[in-house]
Design a protein around this motif. Structure first.
Motif, PDB file in Angstrom:
ATOM      1  N   ILE A 135     -60.940 -40.672   5.680  1.00 37.14           N
ATOM      2  CA  ILE A 135     -59.851 -40.697   6.670  1.00 37.14           C
ATOM      3  C   ILE A 135     -59.035 -41.973   6.479  1.00 37.14           C
ATOM      4  O   ILE A 135     -59.587 -43.038   6.343  1.00 37.14           O
TER       5      ILE A 135
ATOM      6  N   SER B  88     -71.540 -39.820  12.921  1.00 32.63           N
ATOM      7  CA  SER B  88     -70.265 -39.428  12.316  1.00 32.63           C
ATOM      8  C   SER B  88     -70.094 -37.919  12.290  1.00 32.63           C
ATOM      9  O   SER B  88     -68.997 -37.430  12.007  1.00 32.63           O
TER      10      SER B  88
ATOM     11  N   HIS C  52     -65.279 -45.529  13.279  1.00 32.77           N
ATOM     12  CA  HIS C  52     -65.428 -44.542  12.212  1.00 32.77           C
ATOM     13  C   HIS C  52     -64.917 -43.178  12.689  1.00 32.77           C
ATOM     14  O   HIS C  52     -64.866 -42.926  13.897  1.00 32.77           O
ATOM     15  N   PRO C  53     -64.539 -42.318  11.744  1.00 33.79           N
ATOM     16  CA  PRO C  53     -64.158 -40.957  12.136  1.00 33.79           C
ATOM     17  C   PRO C  53     -65.390 -40.138  12.504  1.00 33.79           C
ATOM     18  O   PRO C  53     -66.459 -40.307  11.920  1.00 33.79           O
TER      19      PRO C  53
ATOM     20  N   LYS D  36     -60.919 -39.935  15.799  1.00 36.86           N
ATOM     21  CA  LYS D  36     -60.969 -41.286  15.257  1.00 36.86           C
ATOM     22  C   LYS D  36     -61.481 -42.229  16.335  1.00 36.86           C
ATOM     23  O   LYS D  36     -60.756 -42.590  17.252  1.00 36.86           O
TER      24      LYS D  36
END
Length: 435
Positions: free
Chosen positions: A435, A320, A344-345, A340
């Protein structure tokens, strides 16, 4: 993908700091219980000696030690009743030889202790013994000696006023190379640096290369497979760093390709390990080494930032935080970027201030810091070989080694300059937002 406005980063950091202060003020006292992260074995120890011989508890009959070391405590021989065991890079000593539960502890109660249970007898890692009892260590590979010294409790951390302008610090290219290649007291000096940062309440990141390869010198050092006293001290030192605010990241797997030397070569690019299989294999090998050594990691960094766009996307599946600028973004003067991915961001966190080198000496770095505006993202990295010459180790027969850590070192100068500009060093995680 989109960029996080600098003012938004500042606002999130301020809110995070506020809630941390509120929660800390109402947090109950933690019970000083010691938790165990343990592994159990049943082995035949009839041939094992308690003379400093080191054994691996692989099960079944143990007949041949892998090493023999001497332990000293405050300059006196540390006599053992049981053998020393070696497991996943660490030495383990029987509880009856060092009953850490019966003595005051200096480490945080929440820090788990690594333990082996061998034939129903508990063995603690040497690192945890030293951490709990406040011992400092001095390792001598030539005499196969580890000297432990009682030390007074560490002084309290500096009382700082936090700023809403964050800064980041990373140590680059940290790897276990070979005992023939390191300067004297190298790892001891690392621990001195980590102590300084811990007392100054400065979090830091470590970009670790799990496997060091130097084909010209016939060196291939893999901490997960190769035993040496040097490797064990390296792992001891990394444990030391991580419990003092260090955040671990994976800087490739070998940081080289083919006949190149680790830390100089390129491991990922449009022409190197450029298939999906090769890219994933290298990343997963690095992850496996961290898991084997029981180290938590929180970011990835491509060696030399030289990966292809496809390799960036593959790394996003595993992490991440990718601690560098995004693909083809400027290496310096960059801001945090969020991608993105499907699950997951992913936060791309650049090192906008660069690093000290022969082309960019300390004076230029300090000049850049002194000319910062308040919205510039202050993030940099440093190679330890620029810092360690400013740590001078002295020894006597009366006590532990002592260090003169000169205040004109690059790290001291950089930290002082950034704090004068109102910057506060923060963790990587503090820069993430939902996010």
């Amino acid at each position: 993908m989109y960029r996080i406005p600098v003012i938004k980063i500042i606002a999130v950091f301020c809110l995070t700091l506020f809630f941390q202060l509120v929660l800390t003020s109402v947090e109950p006292q933690v019970s000083r219980q010691i938790s165990l992260a343990q592994v159990s074995f049943s082995v035949n120890m009839t041939s094992c000696l308690s003379d400093g011989s080191v054994y691996e508890p692989d099960g079944g009959q143990i007949s041949k030690p892998i090493d023999k070391i001497k332990l000293y405590l405050n300059n006196s021989p540390f006599y053992l009743n049981k053998p020393i065991f070696f497991w996943h890079g660490r030495y383990y000593i029987a509880e009856l030889d060092c009953p850490i539960f019966e003595l005051p502890v200096q480490a945080e109660a929440s820090d788990p202790v690594k333990a082996l249970i061998i034939n129903n007898l508990t063995y603690f890692s040497l690192f945890d013994i030293c951490e709990r009892l406040g011992y400092v260590t001095d390792w001598n590979y030539d005499t196969k000696t580890i000297s432990l010294f009682s030390s007074p409790p560490k002084s309290e951390k500096y009382d700082k006023v936090s700023s809403f302008m964050p800064a980041l610090l990373r140590f680059e290219d940290v790897a276990a190379s070979d005992v023939k290649l390191i300067p004297p007291d190298c790892l001891l000096k690392h621990r001195i640096v980590y102590d300084y940062l811990y007392q100054a309440d400065i979090p830091f990141a470590i970009s670790w290369v799990p496997r060091y390869i130097n084909p010209a010198l016939n060196i291939d050092n893999d901490l997960a497979h190769d035993y040496s006293m040097y490797n064990s001290e390296f792992i001891f030192t990394m444990d030391y760093a991580l419990i003092r605010g260090g955040q671990l990241g994976l800087h490739g797997y070998t940081h080289q390709y083919g006949m190149e030397k680790s830390l100089e070569g390129t491991e990922f690019s449009s022409t190197v390990n450029n298939t999906e299989y090769d890219t994933r294999s290298r990343i997963e090998l690095a992850i496996a080494r961290a898991n084997y050594l029981d180290w938590e990691y929180c970011f990835f960094e491509f060696p030399h930032y030289s990966a292809s766009l496809e390799q960036y996307h593959i790394a996003e599946d595993y992490f991440s935080i990718i601690y560098q600028n995004y693909y083809e973004e400027p290496k310096y003067n960059a801001n945090i970027l969020v991608v993105k991915s499907e699950s997951h961001p992913v936060f791309y966190i650049p090192t906008s201030l660069g690093y000290i080198s022969s082309d960019y000496p300390l004076e230029k770095m300090l000049n850049s810091i002194n000319n910062l505006n308040r919205f510039f993202f202050a993030s940099l990295f440093l190679h330890m070989n620029y810092e360690l010459p400013f740590v001078n180790i002295q020894r006597s027969n009366l006590g532990p080694p002592t260090a003169d850590y000169y205040k004109n070192s690059p790290l001291h100068e950089i930290i002082s300059a950034l704090e004068e500009k109102g910057r506060s060093f923060v963790t990587l995680e503090s820069l993430k937002e939902p996010i």
